[in-house]
Design an enzyme around this catalytic site. Structure first.
Site, PDB file in Angstrom:
ATOM      1  CB  SER A   1      -8.407  11.355   6.796  1.00  0.00           C
ATOM      2  OG  SER A   1      -7.001  11.206   6.728  1.00  0.00           O
TER       3      SER A   1
ATOM      4  CE  LYS B   1      -9.316   7.919  13.933  1.00  0.00           C
ATOM      5  NZ  LYS B   1      -8.147   8.524  13.308  1.00  0.00           N
TER       6      LYS B   1
HETATM    7  C1  LIG Z   1      -7.475   7.837  12.396  1.00  0.00           C
HETATM    8  C2  LIG Z   1      -7.056   8.484  11.146  1.00  0.00           C
HETATM    9  C3  LIG Z   1      -6.981   7.768   9.934  1.00  0.00           C
HETATM   10  C4  LIG Z   1      -7.215   6.281   9.834  1.00  0.00           C
HETATM   11  O1  LIG Z   1      -8.476   5.879  10.292  1.00  0.00           O
HETATM   12  P1  LIG Z   1      -8.728   4.355  10.659  1.00  0.00           P
HETATM   13  O2  LIG Z   1     -10.179   4.250  10.895  1.00  0.00           O
HETATM   14  O3  LIG Z   1      -7.913   4.055  11.886  1.00  0.00           O
HETATM   15  O4  LIG Z   1      -8.240   3.540   9.506  1.00  0.00           O
HETATM   16  C5  LIG Z   1      -6.640   8.464   8.783  1.00  0.00           C
HETATM   17  N1  LIG Z   1      -6.347   9.777   8.819  1.00  0.00           N
HETATM   18  C6  LIG Z   1      -6.412  10.497   9.947  1.00  0.00           C
HETATM   19  C7  LIG Z   1      -6.085  11.947   9.888  1.00  0.00           C
HETATM   20  C8  LIG Z   1      -6.773   9.884  11.154  1.00  0.00           C
HETATM   21  O5  LIG Z   1      -6.825  10.609  12.276  1.00  0.00           O
END
Ligand SMILES: *Cc1c(COP(=O)(O)O)cnc(C)c1O
Length: 327
Positions: free
Chosen positions: A307, A55
């Site tokens: 992510s 993010k």
């Molecule tokens: C926010 C987030 C997502 C999903 O991202 P989007 O852009 O909302 O689809 C996936 N994994 C993690 C760890 C996140 O913080």
């Protein structure tokens, strides 16, 4: 709904803009998943990004693009935790005021990290949507710029820089597997990879409990969902109102997969045991989908985006113990 005005130039501009703040994250191959699936599997470790999730890319791209007046007035957001932390980090490094609205379901480790970065934290409501209402209300009242966690072309372009890094280091990938909530991450990566080669198979993965984007795709319009507790807390929340990501995901994504709480837990334990990686529930859903054999189409060379890492450590240790014992 507005058609998104996004070009590859926006993705390259984002990469240049965020370079001083965001890390280029490593790719590592996963022999363990290759053995299970028969494909070459490479993990993109955004869990090692500064602030513990991708993010940071979108937040940095957005805040660095604001005009000086807006920067001076300050920013506000709503978050399931990781976007708020990223925003707080960038705001702190630029010396800007940041207010982060959270629901009371956001884990304490995420809330504390945001506070430590000097942002003002407002806890309101027991769902993401309730916290969002408060963010819009407060932003209006205090003249703060609302920084949406996903439904903004600059946020999407920031997350899309992951696609450039994948193409740089793994140019012959034929499939990408990406965690999905609001769709900024998946939309940005899908846009970038499909621009390079429309044949790349793009898969979004989310949890069975309250999958807002997947329900919306099925309905053919943006729908409300009931938020439920999930290990993938980073993926919780609605996607309404929606200007950009629903259309973008509808156009660019080939397949979506839902995973259960048990599959997520097992994937977190697997990442820890086989890769010595700390991965939060939302970050582990790609691994969960592969381990469960849930992809309809699995290519030969697969990139899986990990992510985020921001899991409460005692919780991760409990999950590991429950899922590794008696193997
Ligand atoms: C926010 C987030 C997502 C999903 O991202 P989007 O852009 O909302 O689809 C996936 N994994 C993690 C760890 C996140 O913080």
């Amino acid at each position: 709904m507005t058609d998104i005005d996004l070009t590859m130039r926006d993705i390259y501009s984002a990469r240049a803009r965020i370079a001083p703040i965001a890390r280029k994250t490593p790719l590592v191959s996963s022999p363990a998943l290759a053995e299970l699936t028969g494909s070459e599997i490479t993990l993109k470790l955004e869990s090692l990004q500064e602030t513990g999730s991708f993010k940071l890319r979108g937040a940095a791209n957005k805040l660095l693009s604001l005009d000086p007046g807006a920067q001076q007035r300050g920013v506000i957001t709503v978050s399931s935790g990781n976007h708020g932390r990223a925003l707080a980090y960038v705001a702190h490094s630029l010396g800007l005021r940041a207010v982060v609205c959270l629901s009371d379901t956001v884990p304490a480790n995420k809330r504390d990290a945001i506070q430590k970065l000097g942002a003002e934290v407002v806890v309101r409501g027991s769902t993401y949507d309730e916290a969002m209402e408060e963010a819009y209300r407060l932003g209006e009242k205090d003249g703060l710029e609302m920084i949406h966690p996903f439904d903004d072309p600059l946020i999407i372009a920031g997350q899309g820089t992951i696609g450039l890094e994948l193409l740089d280091e793994f140019p012959d990938l034929d499939t990408v597997v990406v965690p999905l909530s609001g769709g900024g991450l998946l939309g940005g990566i899908a846009f970038t990879l499909k621009s390079a080669d429309p044949k790349i198979h793009v898969v979004g993965v989310t949890m069975e409990r309250g999958p807002a984007m997947v329900e919306s795709l099925r309905a053919g319009r943006v729908v409300d969902i009931v938020e439920e507790p999930t290990l993938a807390d980073a993926l919780a929340g609605g996607i309404k109102p929606n200007q950009y990501t629903f259309e973008l995901i509808r156009k660019t994504v080939d397949e979506t997969v839902l995973v259960s709480e048990q599959e997520i837990a097992a994937a977190m334990a697997f990442a820890l045991e086989r890769h010595h990686l700390v991965v939060e529930g939302g970050g582990a859903v790609g691994i969960a989908a592969l381990r469960a054999g849930k992809l309809q189409h699995l290519g030969e060379r697969v990139a899986v985006v990990i992510s985020g890492a921001n899991v409460d450590i005692p919780l991760l240790l409990r999950i590991a113990k429950d899922n590794l014992d008696g193997r």
